[in-house]
Scaffold this active site. Structure first.
Site, PDB file in Angstrom:
ATOM      1  N   HIS A 155       0.834  -1.217   0.000  1.00 16.40           N
ATOM      2  CA  HIS A 155       0.000   0.000   0.000  1.00 16.40           C
ATOM      3  C   HIS A 155       0.864   1.262   0.000  1.00 16.40           C
ATOM      4  O   HIS A 155       0.424   2.302   0.489  1.00 16.40           O
ATOM      5  CB  HIS A 155      -0.949   0.036   1.207  1.00 16.40           C
ATOM      6  CG  HIS A 155      -1.667  -1.252   1.459  1.00 16.40           C
ATOM      7  ND1 HIS A 155      -2.917  -1.509   0.956  1.00 16.40           N
ATOM      8  CD2 HIS A 155      -1.291  -2.379   2.121  1.00 16.40           C
ATOM      9  CE1 HIS A 155      -3.295  -2.736   1.314  1.00 16.40           C
ATOM     10  NE2 HIS A 155      -2.318  -3.282   2.021  1.00 16.40           N
ATOM     11  N   SER A 276      14.553  21.635 -16.364  1.00 20.31           N
ATOM     12  CA  SER A 276      13.309  22.358 -16.594  1.00 20.31           C
ATOM     13  C   SER A 276      13.639  23.666 -17.314  1.00 20.31           C
ATOM     14  O   SER A 276      14.717  24.225 -17.132  1.00 20.31           O
ATOM     15  CB  SER A 276      12.645  22.652 -15.251  1.00 20.31           C
ATOM     16  OG  SER A 276      11.829  23.798 -15.338  1.00 20.31           O
ATOM     17  N   LYS A 282      15.694  21.983 -11.125  1.00 22.21           N
ATOM     18  CA  LYS A 282      15.055  20.701 -11.442  1.00 22.21           C
ATOM     19  C   LYS A 282      15.951  19.707 -12.168  1.00 22.21           C
ATOM     20  O   LYS A 282      16.757  20.063 -13.013  1.00 22.21           O
ATOM     21  CB  LYS A 282      13.804  20.931 -12.329  1.00 22.21           C
ATOM     22  CG  LYS A 282      12.644  21.571 -11.626  1.00 22.21           C
ATOM     23  CD  LYS A 282      12.083  20.750 -10.473  1.00 22.21           C
ATOM     24  CE  LYS A 282      11.288  19.574 -10.945  1.00 22.21           C
ATOM     25  NZ  LYS A 282      10.029  19.960 -11.588  1.00 22.21           N
ATOM     26  N   GLU A 289       9.456   8.503 -16.951  1.00 21.01           N
ATOM     27  CA  GLU A 289       8.082   8.960 -17.185  1.00 21.01           C
ATOM     28  C   GLU A 289       7.608   8.622 -18.593  1.00 21.01           C
ATOM     29  O   GLU A 289       6.466   8.216 -18.801  1.00 21.01           O
ATOM     30  CB  GLU A 289       7.992  10.474 -16.955  1.00 21.01           C
ATOM     31  CG  GLU A 289       8.152  10.859 -15.500  1.00 21.01           C
ATOM     32  CD  GLU A 289       8.260  12.368 -15.346  1.00 21.01           C
ATOM     33  OE1 GLU A 289       7.220  13.040 -15.359  1.00 21.01           O
ATOM     34  OE2 GLU A 289       9.387  12.872 -15.232  1.00 21.01           O
TER      35      GLU A 289
END
Ligand code: ARG
Length: 460
Positions: A155, A276, A282, A289
């Site tokens: 979980h 970024s 970043k 992804e």
């Protein structure tokens, strides 16, 4: 003029011409199409269905076309609809009448079926090889992290301690199944549909065993209607690829989490992450992804083909032309994802300290504490209750099980002794889990050996 113009009194409307044509995406089957045609022409010649010298002329012509396509000298035409008619038309244009005999006892229906199977037969081993390369990376990471303790989750809550090596071998086993699924698919599709014709073979004495053998198939397909109607092999491959991508998407998700500031279990190599355009600080896990995102695309292909094939009456229907873009796109996508994913994993840095720190919070050794009491004779359910109370107490005082004073332990159960600290140490919790398949160093070493054996058996 169309190859099939005889029956028609009007030219095909240009809208239909464009709509119907598949050359834009089936041109990539040229090699398989020519191989199929060479096998067919050879067989026609041997069987005396066409003259031997004609067969020879056809084969030579086809070989020349192949060379020209590879040299980028051939321009396919939309008017010739698909790769099959483009090559046939080109052949006749080049060698004259003999070219017109190639299609004897054949249809584009068995032609496209054989081409696609040949194509898939070539691509599956490429994908298998890429998965085996990923296995090597997983093995390498596992070997380097046999003692890297980290939390295992259920979980997404810290659950029990494990190691990064154990984690890597979980994925190694997942992708191992992907390999065997692909092999299974390859084995089942290894039947040659050529000679099935439009659907009912031919009145000429075709030797389907000869063409099957020439093309490297184990045998011809057993029913000609099924041969031209069947796209199971493509659906099977797409489902194997979907499952493979599902695995990569889960792994990607973990990598995205692990390299976040919240976790910081791993650092991606600069060469495998991106920045970024606005936020100077970043460092983004774009590769993970994108792999996660492209999974949706592969699922899409599977659903496309399942839906295209749903309720189709036998035998060939033009709907089936829609199989190719989905199939090719899924194959391309997987072949694109696997190497970059493997390289990203290979170059990432593991942060054992952060993992260990996370593993020491969250009462990850609570089960071990209960197990400690069961080893002292208490039934597990009672031990479970006691540890629950201990955890509750720790949450209130800000303690963890390993920092709790012995007197506090003993206030709840007199079974606790000084040895509890050793039993609750994370290293002990991991390394005492010596059960087959577990996270202890020796268990994981066994798992690594099994995957190494598997990889080696596929590299022979
Ligand atoms: N381009 C077609 C396809 O990919 C080839 C088979 C065409 N057969 C036919 N009867 N129209 O499915």
């Amino acid at each position: 003029m169309k190859l099939w113009a005889g029956r028609f009194q009007k030219e095909t409307d240009t809208l239909v011409n464009d709509f119907n044509s598949s050359i834009g995406f089936d041109a990539r089957l040229y090699k398989q199409d020519i191989a199929g045609s060479i096998a067919h022409a050879t067989m026609l010649g041997k069987q005396g269905i066409i003259e031997a010298h004609e067969a020879e002329k056809i084969i030579e012509g086809l070989k020349a076309i192949l060379a020209d396509i590879e040299d980028d000298k051939v321009e396919f035409s939309l008017d010739n609809e698909d790769i099959h008619m483009n090559i046939e038309a080109l052949l006749t244009q080049r060698i004259g009448d003999a070219g017109k005999r190639l299609h004897t006892g054949r249809s584009r229906n068995d032609q496209v079926a054989v081409d696609t199977r040949l194509y898939v037969k070539e691509e599956i081993p490429v994908i298998i090889k890429q998965v085996l390369d990923l296995e090597q990376v997983l093995i390498k990471k596992a070997k380097a992290n046999l003692d890297t303790v980290m939390p295992g989750y259920t979980h997404l809550q810290r659950a029990q301690p494990t190691t990064f090596a154990h984690y890597m071998m979980a994925y190694a086993n997942m992708v191992k199944r992907d390999v065997t699924r692909l092999e299974d698919c390859l084995e089942r599709l290894d039947e040659c549909p050529l000679g099935a014709g439009a659907l009912a073979t031919s009145t000429s004495p075709l030797d389907r065993f000869a063409t099957a053998q020439a093309l490297g198939f184990a045998k011809p397909t057993d029913n000609s209607m099924d041969s031209v109607s069947d796209r199971d092999y493509a659906i099977e491959l797409l489902s194997a690829l979907s499952i493979l991508m599902m695995h990569l998407s889960r792994f990607s998700e973990e990598i995205v989490l692990w390299c976040s500031w919240e976790f910081k279990y791993v650092d991606l190599d600069d060469a495998y992450s991106t920045g970024s355009s606005i936020m100077p600080q970043k460092k983004n896990p774009d590769v993970a992804e994108l792999v996660r995102g492209k999974t949706g695309r592969v699922y899409g292909s599977l659903v496309t083909l399942l839906t295209v094939m749903k309720s189709l009456p036998l035998a060939y229907n033009k709907d089936m032309q829609e199989d190719k873009e989905a199939l090719f796109d899924a194959i391309d996508t997987v072949e694109l994802c696997l190497p970059v994913f493997g390289a990203m994993l290979d170059t990432l840095t593991v942060r054992p300290k952060n993992m260990a720190k996370a593993a020491s919070g969250g009462f990850i050794n609570a089960t071990d504490c209960a197990d400690y009491l069961t080893k002292k004779g208490l039934p597990f359910r009672e031990a479970y209750m006691i540890v629950g109370r201990l955890v509750n107490m720790c949450i209130k005082t800000g303690d963890t099980l390993d920092t709790l004073a012995l007197k506090d332990f003993r206030a709840i159960s007199s079974l606790f002794d000084e040895d509890v600290y050793e039993a609750l140490a994370l290293k002990t919790c991991v390394n005492e889990r010596k059960v087959y398949g577990g996270p202890s160093k020796e268990s994981v070493e066994k798992q690594i050996a099994l995957i190494e054996e598997f990889v080696q058996s596929r590299q022979k």
